[in-house]
Design an enzyme around this catalytic site. Structure first.
Site, PDB file in Angstrom:
ATOM      1  N   CYS A 282       0.903  -1.366  -0.093  1.00 18.64           N
ATOM      2  CA  CYS A 282      -0.199  -0.015   0.039  1.00 18.64           C
ATOM      3  C   CYS A 282       0.847   1.289  -0.112  1.00 18.64           C
ATOM      4  CB  CYS A 282      -0.974   0.124   1.225  1.00 18.64           C
ATOM      5  SG  CYS A 282      -2.383   0.999   0.852  1.00 18.64           S
TER       6      CYS A 282
ATOM      7  N   HIS B 136      -3.981  -5.891   2.100  1.00 20.57           N
ATOM      8  CA  HIS B 136      -3.556  -6.297   3.538  1.00 20.57           C
ATOM      9  C   HIS B 136      -3.945  -7.620   4.019  1.00 20.57           C
ATOM     10  CE1 HIS B 136      -2.496  -1.931   3.893  1.00 20.57           C
ATOM     11  NE2 HIS B 136      -3.734  -1.795   3.230  1.00 20.57           N
TER      12      HIS B 136
END
Lengths: 491, 276
Positions: free
Chosen positions: B95, B194
């Site tokens: 990310c 994630h």
């Protein structure tokens, strides 16, 4: 001026008594003040040499809801005409009927549906129901329900209290709580951080309690800083409200910086995982010894109330907080509740004594008998909550951990990896809940042997008889409480 | 990097880039190495310390927007580390980590911030935030499907010739029209997943360990791993998970607890876990 059965405080000039004709410059706190303020659209005539300000409260669609004539006046609901008043009354009545029907049908406590029906019919219901009461809002990531229960117990020593007991912490829950407690002069409402702005604007609270702001349900909020900014914006629009804020949480201090009046409480810092960087400027925070500070100027303020062990100090006064609720964090929650109670006129000793009576809060910390086991129910739904709960779990007791990931829990279970499960020393651990597999993998990587069974009641059979600690997150806690005993902590 | 030498896992700035719990990737790598008899240590690199430049793998996680800029600044200032990321170590960037390793990142105000230039990509904000479960088919042979949870508003456009980590099945990924996710460079893996990504995708963790050690690894299956993969990758299981259960199964509501041995067979993890 009468307060109606459903809690509205309305009046016409003829009901206000002989003094209604002449507005006073310094109105007293009696029920017959604000004589002329009930006239819609007409400014009260100022006497020569006098200064007069009319405060107006507006509902969510900009409609005039209530007015008051001066600084010390009480709010009077602006009557919208006979039809408007009847409609508002009908809306609240419909909500109460809906919640009663929901309870009869066994669909829950009915608080959410009742509030929703009322708001659907009368969007200004929340403002109307709150007028004339002393409202305290409790918000933050962890501890809202516990702190609001402590505060309600303290305020009950002074009068009747409206309280959203079931923990429905959005606008509909607030409406339902206020509607259900007719003429209660106090209201304690726990409010979700994202809904604080809307509820506070409608309700115009006397006090807002800010406990802590850490990561929770990141799929909903995406950033802790965004929540803190929203709370800060809400507080900036409440010039007459006192904010009781925790000095040990930098996010809270940043959010409360916008408030006009703040009472700082050193309630203790729980988990600092979200406060490595300054919320204002993004630089790294310095956290020496007892305080925290940033080079941009944001720093831990001097507290008005502070704790030393179980003793709560303020100015010259010392109060002992002897709680039956376990955990260091609950002493901090109680400290903020005592400060808020003092702000609405309850002396600290009386508040502390009332709080000391509470043994369970909405089913949390309750001990439930189930066959040959005694289950101690604990709620922990994010890393900060777990950091506070881990020391409370008895070291040699078997533990059942139940994890769901529904909308109200936060759909992403990644937060489990910020919980130091390695610290658990329990001999038997069972992973349960709809996300038992996520938890099981996490426990395996923590080096812990465990059993996995997604149905928590079936999982109890895997645990030995005797006392068992059960730690569950939000929806898992409520589901399990409902299944184990409908009278315990069901929303 | 051979056999018995300790694997050094550098976890970069977990206090700044740790909001989405990506520090768990370090725990997964270390555990999977140790269970195969390869010693591993995690070096947590905080902003006030001197970063070691000799780690075998560096992990950079996701964080909030302001934290991302602080981390990018810090990384640019530590040139040795920048060089290590560029040339010698394996890197897993998630990310914000992925965005920092690119050429530029544009914030919501429209201002461009320089990245480290380790990966050939640029990031700009999209119209909506991409939040939810994501599944992809990984381009690395032998890894199969990847599952994770994404939570970002950045759209990362890969340069020509840069390979993505995979193609998106469900979810958003990089946000570009070709439905790709992440980036796969020579020693750098970037992704928006994630979960943490290595906890949900053990095959990817093993691929990283193989790249570090250069040896083939013994198979390793955790007791709950298969159930976890099924829950996220099987579409029917997803629908079942979302369905709200309203009633207690009858046989449980009438269950009586007698304190004698349980009727449900007790599931125990395999013996090797207790020696880990």
């Amino acid at each position: 001026m009468q307060r109606g059965r459903l809690g509205f405080r309305t009046g016409r000039s003829s009901e206000l008594g002989p003094a209604a004709a002449k507005p006073a410059i310094r109105p007293t706190a009696s029920a017959t003040t604000t004589r002329s303020a009930h006239r819609i659209g007409k400014e009260p005539q100022p006497r020569p040499g006098s200064r007069r300000v009319v405060h107006r409260g507006h509902g969510p669609r900009g409609e005039l809801v209530a007015e008051r004539g001066g600084e010390d006046d009480e709010w009077v609901r602006a009557p919208a005409g006979r039809l408007g008043r009847a409609w508002a009354w009908a809306a609240v009545w419909a909500g109460l009927v809906a919640s009663r029907v929901s309870r009869r049908m066994g669909l829950g406590a009915g608080s959410i549906i009742g509030g929703r029906v009322t708001l659907l019919l009368d969007p200004g219901a929340l403002s109307g129901l709150a007028v004339g009461r002393r409202v305290v809002l409790v918000s933050g990531t962890n501890g809202k329900t516990t702190t609001s229960h402590l505060l309600a117990a303290a305020l009950r020593t002074s009068g009747r209290v409206a309280h959203n007991v079931t923990g429905s912490n959005m606008a509909d829950g607030a409406v339902a709580a206020l509607a259900a407690a007719g003429d209660a002069e106090y209201a304690v409402l726990e409010v979700d951080e994202w809904h604080l702005a809307a509820v506070a604007r409608a309700v115009q609270p006397a006090v807002v309690v800010l406990l802590n702001l850490t990561r929770d349900q990141l799929d909903r909020g995406s950033e802790v800083r965004a929540v803190a900014a929203a709370v800060g914006a809400a507080l900036a629009g409440l010039p007459r409200t006192l904010v009781v804020a925790n000095v040990d949480d930098p996010m809270v201090v940043w959010a409360a910086g916008n408030a006009a009046r703040v009472c700082w409480v050193a309630a203790g810092a729980g988990w600092l995982g979200d406060t490595a960087t300054c919320p204002r400027c993004g630089a790294l925070l310095r956290i020496p010894g007892s305080g925290w500070s940033c080079r941009c100027g944001l720093a831990r303020p001097e507290p008005d109330w502070w704790l030393d062990g179980d003793l709560l100090y303020t100015g010259q006064q010392v109060t002992r907080l002897a709680l039956r609720l376990p955990g260091r964090y609950n002493v901090g929650n109680a400290a903020q509740a005592v400060a808020a109670a003092a702000a609405v006129g309850v002396p600290p000793e009386r508040a502390a004594a009332a709080m000391g009576e509470l043994a369970t809060v909405a089913g949390r910390f309750a001990v439930i008998g189930h066959g040959r086991q005694e289950l101690r129910m604990l709620l922990a739904k994010n890393p900060a909550g777990w950091a506070e709960t881990l020391p409370v779990i008895a070291p040699e007791r078997p533990v059942l951990i139940v994890i769901n990931a529904r909308e109200a829990d936060g759909r992403d279970t990644s937060w489990l990896w910020d919980v130091p499960f390695e610290k658990l020393t329990c001999p038997v651990i069972v992973a349960s809940g709809e996300r038992a597999a996520d938890l099981g993998v996490r426990l395996s990587y923590a080096g812990l042997d465990h059993h996995t069974e997604s149905d928590p009641v079936a999982a109890l059979t895997l645990l030995p008889p005797g006392t068992v600690d059960v730690v569950a997150n939000y929806t898992a806690f409520h589901q399990l409480s409902r299944r184990l005993g409908p009278h315990v902590g069901s929303p | 990097m051979t056999g018995a030498s300790t694997i050094r896992i550098g976890l970069l700035l977990p206090d700044v880039l740790g909001t989405y719990s990506d520090a768990g990737n370090a725990a997964v790598l270390a555990a999977r190495a140790r269970w195969r008899g390869i010693p591993a240590e995690i070096l947590t690199i905080h902003a006030d310390g001197t970063p070691p430049t000799g780690c075998d793998v560096y992990l950079i996680g996701g964080g909030e927007d302001t934290a991302q800029l602080v981390a990018a600044d810090w990384l640019r200032r530590h040139r040795d580390l920048h060089h290590a990321l560029d040339s010698s170590a394996q890197v897993l960037a998630v990310c914000a980590g992925l965005q920092i390793l690119g050429h530029t990142m544009r914030d919501r105000a429209g201002q461009d911030h320089p990245g480290l230039g380790v990966l050939d990509l640029t990031t700009a904000p999209g119209r909506r935030r991409a939040v939810g479960e994501i599944t992809t088919t990984c381009a690395i042979p032998g890894v199969g499907q990847l599952t994770g949870f994404e939570n970002h508003q950045g759209i990362s456009t890969l340069g020509t010739g840069t390979a993505p980590l995979g193609t998106v099945g469900t979810g958003t990924g990089n946000g570009t029209r070709d439905h790709t996710e992440g980036v796969l460079a020579d020693r750098v893996i970037g992704t928006y997943l994630h979960g943490p990504v290595l906890a949900r995708n053990p095959a990817l963790a093993d691929h990283l360990l193989t790249a570090i050690t250069g040896t083939t690894l013994a198979t390793l299956e955790l007791p709950d791993q298969a159930a976890l993969r099924r829950a996220y990758l099987d579409p029917h299981a997803t629908r079942r998970r979302l369905h709200l259960r309203r009633s207690i199964p009858k046989h449980l509501s009438r269950q009586r607890l007698t304190g004698t041995p349980p009727a449900v067979p007790v599931r125990r993890p395999p013996g090797w876990l207790s020696t880990g």
